[in-house]
Design a protein around this motif. Structure first.
Motif, mmCIF file in Angstrom:
data_model
loop_
_atom_site.group_PDB
_atom_site.id
_atom_site.type_symbol
_atom_site.label_atom_id
_atom_site.label_comp_id
_atom_site.label_asym_id
_atom_site.label_seq_id
_atom_site.Cartn_x
_atom_site.Cartn_y
_atom_site.Cartn_z
ATOM 1 N N LEU A 4 105.239 16.539 47.286
ATOM 2 C CA LEU A 4 105.003 16.669 48.596
ATOM 3 C C LEU A 4 103.719 16.121 49.020
ATOM 4 O O LEU A 4 103.596 15.553 50.207
ATOM 5 N N ASP A 5 102.572 16.151 48.319
ATOM 6 C CA ASP A 5 101.416 15.392 48.771
ATOM 7 C C ASP A 5 101.569 13.838 48.576
ATOM 8 O O ASP A 5 100.899 13.102 49.213
ATOM 9 N N MET A 6 102.364 13.351 47.613
ATOM 10 C CA MET A 6 102.646 11.893 47.832
ATOM 11 C C MET A 6 103.393 11.511 49.011
ATOM 12 O O MET A 6 103.062 10.600 49.518
ATOM 13 N N ALA A 7 104.265 12.338 49.383
ATOM 14 C CA ALA A 7 104.961 11.980 50.560
ATOM 15 C C ALA A 7 103.891 12.039 51.880
ATOM 16 O O ALA A 7 104.009 11.279 52.722
ATOM 17 N N THR A 8 102.985 13.064 51.906
ATOM 18 C CA THR A 8 101.948 13.310 52.918
ATOM 19 C C THR A 8 101.168 12.006 53.049
ATOM 20 O O THR A 8 100.929 11.605 54.080
ATOM 21 N N LEU A 9 100.727 11.671 51.586
ATOM 22 C CA LEU A 9 99.808 10.251 51.824
ATOM 23 C C LEU A 9 100.794 9.204 52.258
ATOM 24 O O LEU A 9 100.419 8.411 52.960
ATOM 25 N N GLY A 10 102.006 9.278 52.005
ATOM 26 C CA GLY A 10 103.064 8.088 52.480
ATOM 27 C C GLY A 10 103.188 8.095 53.948
ATOM 28 O O GLY A 10 103.585 6.947 54.302
ATOM 29 N N SER A 11 102.890 9.103 54.671
ATOM 30 C CA SER A 11 103.217 9.190 55.897
ATOM 31 C C SER A 11 101.919 8.730 56.893
ATOM 32 O O SER A 11 101.786 8.615 58.222
ATOM 33 N N LEU A 12 100.819 8.326 56.107
ATOM 34 C CA LEU A 12 99.790 7.709 56.901
ATOM 35 C C LEU A 12 99.934 6.342 57.197
ATOM 36 O O LEU A 12 98.853 5.946 57.856
ATOM 37 N N HIS A 13 100.672 5.755 56.936
ATOM 38 C CA HIS A 13 100.901 4.313 57.022
ATOM 39 C C HIS A 13 100.724 4.013 58.568
ATOM 40 O O HIS A 13 101.627 4.600 59.268
#
Length: 299
Positions: free
Chosen positions: A277-286
């Motif tokens: 979930l945290d990987m995905a959250t950081l991935g959404s910062l693009h």
């Protein structure tokens, strides 16, 4: 036996919060193993002799990235020797500046860089930029001519692997059409705000190792509320979260610092794992921002 083929499969990293961990490696298409974590160097205050020696001797760093453009090859060579670490245990990457593109110029520049650093070979040698500085010639033509020189340097053993930096898919496609050796590595800007995932996927499909520089977006990620929240959750620093995110995405990651405290902090990313979930959250910062050169308009 040629000791250039004896790079250890892991590089030790000393950690204060664990005992000794090992830096994983990523296989290149030619069978070599590149440490997934490295230390970058640069010009404009981005080089420190003491910091390099500290990273090598106290933190267990075995992967150093530099370039002729940075103007520190000679000093870096001195630091490598002062560390006392055998050359065969180090992974050293250097880069060819566009001012040295072309067949003869590229071969000479690589040999000169080896001489400046006091080494007999580079583990990885990259074309620094897809654009050329030669008037009257297309970038594609100059890239192909330069790449043929790198192919020869690779065949001669002056470079154990060859690659490119800041190349996009169309640059790589043209190089594949024009030359014989597919680049072993493509090094580009990569951090939560700049995630060229289509390029990353293309590189994976073509067997090109994807390497990321500026993993902290020149410090811009360190104050991001989302990054700060995740850092608090794991009781880690924002820098560690972003470096871990990059590495956990399988990206060879090369943060830069001239401060011993920061270098030690940046190395301490192998003792924890981010949840999906945290990987995905950081991935959404693009948000497509570049904090350095943007090669989008280079033909």
């Amino acid at each position: 036996m040629d000791d250039r083929n004896q790079l250890p499969s892991t590089a030790q990293v000393n950690m204060s919060d664990t005992s000794v961990l090992y830096c994983p490696t990523v296989p290149l298409s030619n069978g070599l193993q590149i440490p997934i974590f490295g230390l970058g160097t640069s010009h404009f205050g981005g080089y420190s002799h003491d910091a390099i020696v500290y990273a090598l001797t106290e933190c267990g760093v075995r992967h150093i990235d530099t370039a002729k453009r940075y103007g520190c090859e000679e000093k870096l060579g001195q630091a490598l020797r002062e560390s006392g670490i055998p050359r065969m245990d180090l992974w050293v990457t250097d880069k060819l500046w566009p001012g040295d593109y072309g067949y003869e110029a590229a071969k000479k520049a690589c040999i000169d860089s080896c001489s400046q650093m006091g080494v007999k070979y580079f583990d990885l040698f990259l074309m620094h930029w897809p654009g050329s500085m030669r008037p009257g010639c297309s970038n594609r033509e100059v890239r192909a001519e330069t790449w043929r020189a790198l192919e020869e340097l690779y065949e001669e053993g002056v470079c154990r692997a060859i690659g490119v930096s800041n190349f996009l898919v169309h640059h790589l496609e043209q190089l594949k059409e024009d030359c014989g050796v597919v680049p072993h590595v493509n090094q580009v800007e990569y951090h939560p705000f700049q995630q060229p995932n289509k390029l990353k996927e293309y590189c994976q499909q073509e067997g090109i190792v994807f390497e990321g520089y500026s993993p902290l977006a020149k410090g811009q990620v360190l104050s991001n509320p989302t990054v700060l929240q995740i850092a608090e959750k794991y009781r880690r620093t924002p820098a560690q979260i972003c470096i871990r995110w990059s590495i956990q995405n399988g990206v060879v990651t090369i943060p830069k610092s001239v401060k011993e405290k920061r270098i030690k902090e940046n190395c301490q990313v192998f003792g924890f794992q981010l949840e999906e979930l945290d990987m995905a959250t950081l991935g959404s910062l693009h948000d497509e921002r570049h904090v350095t050169w943007d090669p989008t308009d280079v033909e």
